[in-house]
Scaffold this motif. Structure first.
Motif, PDB file in Angstrom:
ATOM      1  N   TYR A  42       0.813  -1.216   0.000  1.00  0.00           N
ATOM      2  CA  TYR A  42       0.000   0.000   0.000  1.00  0.00           C
ATOM      3  C   TYR A  42       0.853   1.276   0.000  1.00  0.00           C
ATOM      4  CZ  TYR A  42      -4.296  -2.628   0.869  1.00  0.00           C
ATOM      5  OH  TYR A  42      -5.380  -3.472   0.749  1.00  0.00           O
ATOM      6  N   ARG A  43       2.077   1.181  -0.485  1.00  0.00           N
ATOM      7  CA  ARG A  43       2.962   2.350  -0.444  1.00  0.00           C
ATOM      8  C   ARG A  43       2.429   3.506  -1.278  1.00  0.00           C
ATOM      9  NH1 ARG A  43       4.779  -1.324  -3.928  1.00  0.00           N
ATOM     10  NH2 ARG A  43       5.553  -0.680  -5.984  1.00  0.00           N
ATOM     11  N   ILE A  44       1.819   3.200  -2.421  1.00  0.00           N
ATOM     12  CA  ILE A  44       1.325   4.270  -3.302  1.00  0.00           C
ATOM     13  C   ILE A  44       0.183   5.046  -2.652  1.00  0.00           C
ATOM     14  CG2 ILE A  44       0.296   4.807  -5.540  1.00  0.00           C
ATOM     15  CD1 ILE A  44       3.253   4.009  -5.618  1.00  0.00           C
ATOM     16  N   PRO A  45      -0.871   4.403  -2.119  1.00  0.00           N
ATOM     17  CA  PRO A  45      -1.911   5.173  -1.426  1.00  0.00           C
ATOM     18  C   PRO A  45      -1.353   5.984  -0.269  1.00  0.00           C
ATOM     19  CG  PRO A  45      -2.662   2.937  -1.833  1.00  0.00           C
ATOM     20  CD  PRO A  45      -1.224   2.972  -2.199  1.00  0.00           C
ATOM     21  N   CYS A  46      -0.381   5.427   0.446  1.00  0.00           N
ATOM     22  CA  CYS A  46       0.214   6.169   1.568  1.00  0.00           C
ATOM     23  C   CYS A  46       0.942   7.416   1.072  1.00  0.00           C
ATOM     24  CB  CYS A  46       1.175   5.274   2.343  1.00  0.00           C
ATOM     25  SG  CYS A  46       0.358   3.948   3.267  1.00  0.00           S
ATOM     26  N   LEU A  47       1.665   7.282  -0.049  1.00  0.00           N
ATOM     27  CA  LEU A  47       2.391   8.433  -0.599  1.00  0.00           C
ATOM     28  C   LEU A  47       1.425   9.491  -1.119  1.00  0.00           C
ATOM     29  CD1 LEU A  47       5.290   6.601  -2.498  1.00  0.00           C
ATOM     30  CD2 LEU A  47       5.500   8.019  -0.443  1.00  0.00           C
ATOM     31  N   LEU A  48       0.380   9.053  -1.808  1.00  0.00           N
ATOM     32  CA  LEU A  48      -0.572  10.005  -2.377  1.00  0.00           C
ATOM     33  C   LEU A  48      -1.315  10.772  -1.287  1.00  0.00           C
ATOM     34  CD1 LEU A  48      -2.053   7.907  -5.350  1.00  0.00           C
ATOM     35  CD2 LEU A  48      -0.501   9.855  -5.504  1.00  0.00           C
ATOM     36  N   TRP A  52      -4.331 -16.471   6.029  1.00  0.00           N
ATOM     37  CA  TRP A  52      -5.512 -15.837   6.619  1.00  0.00           C
ATOM     38  C   TRP A  52      -5.151 -14.726   7.597  1.00  0.00           C
ATOM     39  CZ3 TRP A  52      -9.697 -16.218   4.038  1.00  0.00           C
ATOM     40  CH2 TRP A  52      -9.971 -17.369   3.310  1.00  0.00           C
ATOM     41  N   VAL A  53      -4.014 -14.848   8.283  1.00  0.00           N
ATOM     42  CA  VAL A  53      -3.559 -13.735   9.116  1.00  0.00           C
ATOM     43  C   VAL A  53      -3.246 -12.531   8.240  1.00  0.00           C
ATOM     44  CG1 VAL A  53      -1.677 -12.918  10.607  1.00  0.00           C
ATOM     45  CG2 VAL A  53      -2.708 -15.151  11.019  1.00  0.00           C
ATOM     46  N   THR A  54      -2.593 -12.782   7.107  1.00  0.00           N
ATOM     47  CA  THR A  54      -2.296 -11.700   6.157  1.00  0.00           C
ATOM     48  C   THR A  54      -3.581 -11.059   5.651  1.00  0.00           C
ATOM     49  OG1 THR A  54      -0.269 -12.829   5.460  1.00  0.00           O
ATOM     50  CG2 THR A  54      -1.148 -11.120   3.990  1.00  0.00           C
ATOM     51  N   PHE A  55      -4.566 -11.886   5.347  1.00  0.00           N
ATOM     52  CA  PHE A  55      -5.843 -11.350   4.874  1.00  0.00           C
ATOM     53  C   PHE A  55      -6.486 -10.448   5.925  1.00  0.00           C
ATOM     54  CE2 PHE A  55     -10.466 -11.675   4.961  1.00  0.00           C
ATOM     55  CZ  PHE A  55     -10.789 -11.169   3.710  1.00  0.00           C
ATOM     56  N   ALA A  56      -6.531 -10.922   7.185  1.00  0.00           N
ATOM     57  CA  ALA A  56      -7.172 -10.145   8.249  1.00  0.00           C
ATOM     58  C   ALA A  56      -6.453  -8.814   8.463  1.00  0.00           C
ATOM     59  CB  ALA A  56      -7.205 -10.960   9.542  1.00  0.00           C
ATOM     60  N   LEU A  57      -5.120  -8.849   8.550  1.00  0.00           N
ATOM     61  CA  LEU A  57      -4.367  -7.615   8.759  1.00  0.00           C
ATOM     62  C   LEU A  57      -4.492  -6.675   7.560  1.00  0.00           C
ATOM     63  CD1 LEU A  57      -1.094  -8.906  10.476  1.00  0.00           C
ATOM     64  CD2 LEU A  57      -3.034  -7.753  11.530  1.00  0.00           C
ATOM     65  N   THR A  58      -4.580  -7.246   6.378  1.00  0.00           N
ATOM     66  CA  THR A  58      -4.750  -6.416   5.168  1.00  0.00           C
ATOM     67  C   THR A  58      -6.051  -5.637   5.226  1.00  0.00           C
ATOM     68  OG1 THR A  58      -3.457  -7.951   3.809  1.00  0.00           O
ATOM     69  CG2 THR A  58      -4.948  -6.460   2.653  1.00  0.00           C
ATOM     70  N   GLN A  59      -7.126  -6.293   5.654  1.00  0.00           N
ATOM     71  CA  GLN A  59      -8.417  -5.609   5.739  1.00  0.00           C
ATOM     72  C   GLN A  59      -8.363  -4.450   6.733  1.00  0.00           C
ATOM     73  OE1 GLN A  59     -10.951  -6.345   3.621  1.00  0.00           O
ATOM     74  NE2 GLN A  59      -9.473  -7.789   2.766  1.00  0.00           N
ATOM     75  N   ILE A  60      -7.711  -4.680   7.874  1.00  0.00           N
ATOM     76  CA  ILE A  60      -7.651  -3.637   8.903  1.00  0.00           C
ATOM     77  C   ILE A  60      -6.780  -2.473   8.444  1.00  0.00           C
ATOM     78  CG2 ILE A  60      -6.937  -3.148  11.279  1.00  0.00           C
ATOM     79  CD1 ILE A  60      -7.505  -6.147  11.860  1.00  0.00           C
ATOM     80  N   ILE A  61      -5.600  -2.782   7.877  1.00  0.00           N
ATOM     81  CA  ILE A  61      -4.701  -1.724   7.402  1.00  0.00           C
ATOM     82  C   ILE A  61      -5.325  -0.974   6.234  1.00  0.00           C
ATOM     83  CG2 ILE A  61      -2.446  -1.281   6.341  1.00  0.00           C
ATOM     84  CD1 ILE A  61      -1.377  -3.634   8.019  1.00  0.00           C
ATOM     85  N   ASP A  62      -6.018  -1.700   5.359  1.00  0.00           N
ATOM     86  CA  ASP A  62      -6.692  -1.054   4.227  1.00  0.00           C
ATOM     87  C   ASP A  62      -7.725  -0.044   4.726  1.00  0.00           C
ATOM     88  OD1 ASP A  62      -7.482  -0.960   1.287  1.00  0.00           O
ATOM     89  OD2 ASP A  62      -9.376  -1.593   2.183  1.00  0.00           O
ATOM     90  N   ASN A  63      -8.496  -0.420   5.747  1.00  0.00           N
ATOM     91  CA  ASN A  63      -9.476   0.515   6.323  1.00  0.00           C
ATOM     92  C   ASN A  63      -8.780   1.728   6.943  1.00  0.00           C
ATOM     93  OD1 ASN A  63     -11.751  -0.886   5.617  1.00  0.00           O
ATOM     94  ND2 ASN A  63     -11.967  -1.951   7.559  1.00  0.00           N
ATOM     95  N   ALA A  64      -7.668   1.472   7.639  1.00  0.00           N
ATOM     96  CA  ALA A  64      -6.937   2.582   8.258  1.00  0.00           C
ATOM     97  C   ALA A  64      -6.457   3.570   7.209  1.00  0.00           C
ATOM     98  CB  ALA A  64      -5.756   2.035   9.064  1.00  0.00           C
ATOM     99  N   ILE A  65      -5.997   3.070   6.067  1.00  0.00           N
ATOM    100  CA  ILE A  65      -5.517   3.947   4.993  1.00  0.00           C
ATOM    101  C   ILE A  65      -6.675   4.679   4.323  1.00  0.00           C
ATOM    102  CG2 ILE A  65      -4.395   3.961   2.722  1.00  0.00           C
ATOM    103  CD1 ILE A  65      -2.667   1.625   3.721  1.00  0.00           C
ATOM    104  N   LYS A  66      -7.767   3.933   4.056  1.00  0.00           N
ATOM    105  CA  LYS A  66      -8.906   4.538   3.352  1.00  0.00           C
ATOM    106  C   LYS A  66      -9.525   5.684   4.135  1.00  0.00           C
ATOM    107  CE  LYS A  66     -11.381   0.844   2.547  1.00  0.00           C
ATOM    108  NZ  LYS A  66     -12.453  -0.055   2.052  1.00  0.00           N
TER     109      LYS A  66
END
Length: 315
Positions: free
Chosen positions: A188-194, A213-227
Motif C-alpha cells: 500500500y505504499r502508493i496510497p500512503c504516498l498520495l 488468513w492472518v495476512t488477509f485479516a491484517l490487510t483488511q484492517i490496514i486497508d481501512n486505516a488507509i482509506k
C-alpha cells in the motif's frame, strides 16, 4: 403391491396356518369328528378373507399416501404407535430439509447481494482509470493505486467465497507478525504516498497461525486505516507478544455503528458517505480471526481516529 402386503403381514398368515394344522392334528389324534373341524375352518377362513380385504385396503391407501404426500397433515390418519413414530421422523426430516433449504436460499441471496455490491465497488476504480485514459492523464502512481483497489476487491470476493465454503482450510506455522505487516505496508505504499500518510511499525510477535488468513485479516484492517485516514495522517502498528494494535488518526466511526461493524454487509455511515466499503472486510476479518482463536476489538471516536486490537482468545 400384493407381494408387499404379504411381505409385511406374512408372519400372521403363517401363524394362522400353523395353528390350523395344530388343530387338525389334535382332531386326528383324539379321533374327534372332522366335520366339526371343517365347519370351524370354514368360518375362520371366511373371517380371515374379510379381514385380509380390509387390511389390504388400508395398506394400499397408506402406501399411496406415503408415496404421494406433500404436507404432513396428510398423515393424520396414521394412529398406530409405529406409524406415529415414523410420522415423527418424517416431520423431523421435513423440518431439517426446510431449514437447510432456507439456509441455502439465504446464502444464495447473500451471494447475489454481494456480487451486486462488489460490482458497484469495482466501478469506482474502473471509472477513475477510464477517466484518466480519456483525458490522457495517466499518472503512474494513481493508476497503481486504482489497480491495487481492484486487486483488493477481487481478493476479498474470492476469499469470501473460499472461506464460506471451506472454513477449516488452515495450515499453521510460526509467523513473524512484523514481517507480515511490513509486506502489507509495502503493498500500500502508493496510497500512503498520495495521501501523505506515515506508517510506523514497532515490535514483533512470533505467532503460530495460518499465514494466508492472518495476512488477509491484517490487510483488511490496514486497508481501512488507509482509506479513512486524513491527509498527512499517521498509522501506528504496535506489536508485542500476544497483542497487535493498529491505530490511526482518521475520521473515526460513529458510536452507534460500532456494535454492528462485524455484521455481514454492514457499511455504516462512513461506507455510505465515502462509497468505499463493501461490508465484507470486517465481517470476514472477524470470522477468520475467530477460526484462528484470536479476538478483535475496535475503539473509535469521530475525528479522533480508530484503534484495532488483536489478541488471543481468553480460555
Amino acid at each position: 403391491m400384493i407381494r408387499q402386503f404379504f411381505k409385511e403381514y406374512g408372519i400372521w398368515y403363517l401363524t394362522y396356518a400353523i395353528l390350523t394344522i395344530s388343530f387338525f392334528l389334535t382332531f386326528m389324534l383324539f379321533h374327534l369328528p372332522i366335520a366339526y373341524f371343517k365347519v370351524s375352518f370354514s368360518v375362520n377362513i371366511t373371517i380371515l378373507i374379510f379381514i385380509t380385504i380390509w387390511q389390504y385396503y388400508k395398506f394400499k391407501r397408506k402406501q399411496l399416501i406415503l408415496q404421494q404426500f406433500i404436507y404432513v397433515k396428510e398423515l393424520n390418519d396414521f394412529h398406530l404407535p409405529s406409524e406415529q413414530a415414523f410420522k415423527a421422523i418424517i416431520c423431523q426430516q421435513k423440518e431439517t430439509h426446510a431449514s437447510e433449504l432456507l439456509k441455502l436460499q439465504t446464502q444464495m441471496e447473500n451471494i447475489q447481494n454481494l456480487i451486486k455490491m462488489w460490482s458497484h465497488q469495482m466501478k469506482v476504480p474502473l471509472s477513475a482509470l477510464s477517466l484518466m485514459a480519456q483525458t490522457d492523464q495517466l499518472d503512474p502512481k494513481e493508476v497503481e493505486q486504482q489497480l491495487n483497489r481492484l486487486q483488493n476487491y477481487l481478493d476479498t470476493l474470492l476469499n469470501y467465497l473460499k472461506f464460506s465454503q471451506n472454513k477449516d482450510d488452515f495450515r499453521f506455522e510460526k509467523l513473524s507478525v512484523k514481517n507480515i505487516a511490513t509486506s502489507i505496508i509495502k503493498k500500500y505504499r502508493i496510497p500512503c504516498l498520495l495521501n501523505h500518510l506515515s506508517v510506523e511499525v514497532t515490535g514483533d510477535w512470533e505467532l503460530k497461525s495460518d499465514k494466508k488468513w492472518v495476512t488477509f485479516a491484517l490487510t483488511q484492517i490496514i486497508d481501512n486505516a488507509i482509506k479513512y485516514s486524513k491527509d498527512n495522517g499517521k498509522i501506528i502498528i504496535r506489536i508485542s507478544q500476544a497483542s497487535i494494535e493498529i491505530s490511526d488518526d482518521g475520521i473515526g466511526i460513529l458510536e452507534e455503528d460500532l456494535p454492528r461493524i462485524f455484521e455481514e454487509g454492514f457499511t455504516g455511515f462512513n461506507g455510505h458517505e465515502h462509497q468505499k466499503a463493501t461490508g465484507l472486510g470486517l465481517y470476514m476479518t472477524k470470522q477468520v480471526l475467530d477460526s484462528l482463536n484470536l479476538d478483535i476489538t475496535i475503539h473509535s471516536q469521530i475525528d479522533q481516529g480508530t484503534q484495532v486490537f488483536i489478541t488471543p482468545k481468553k480460555r
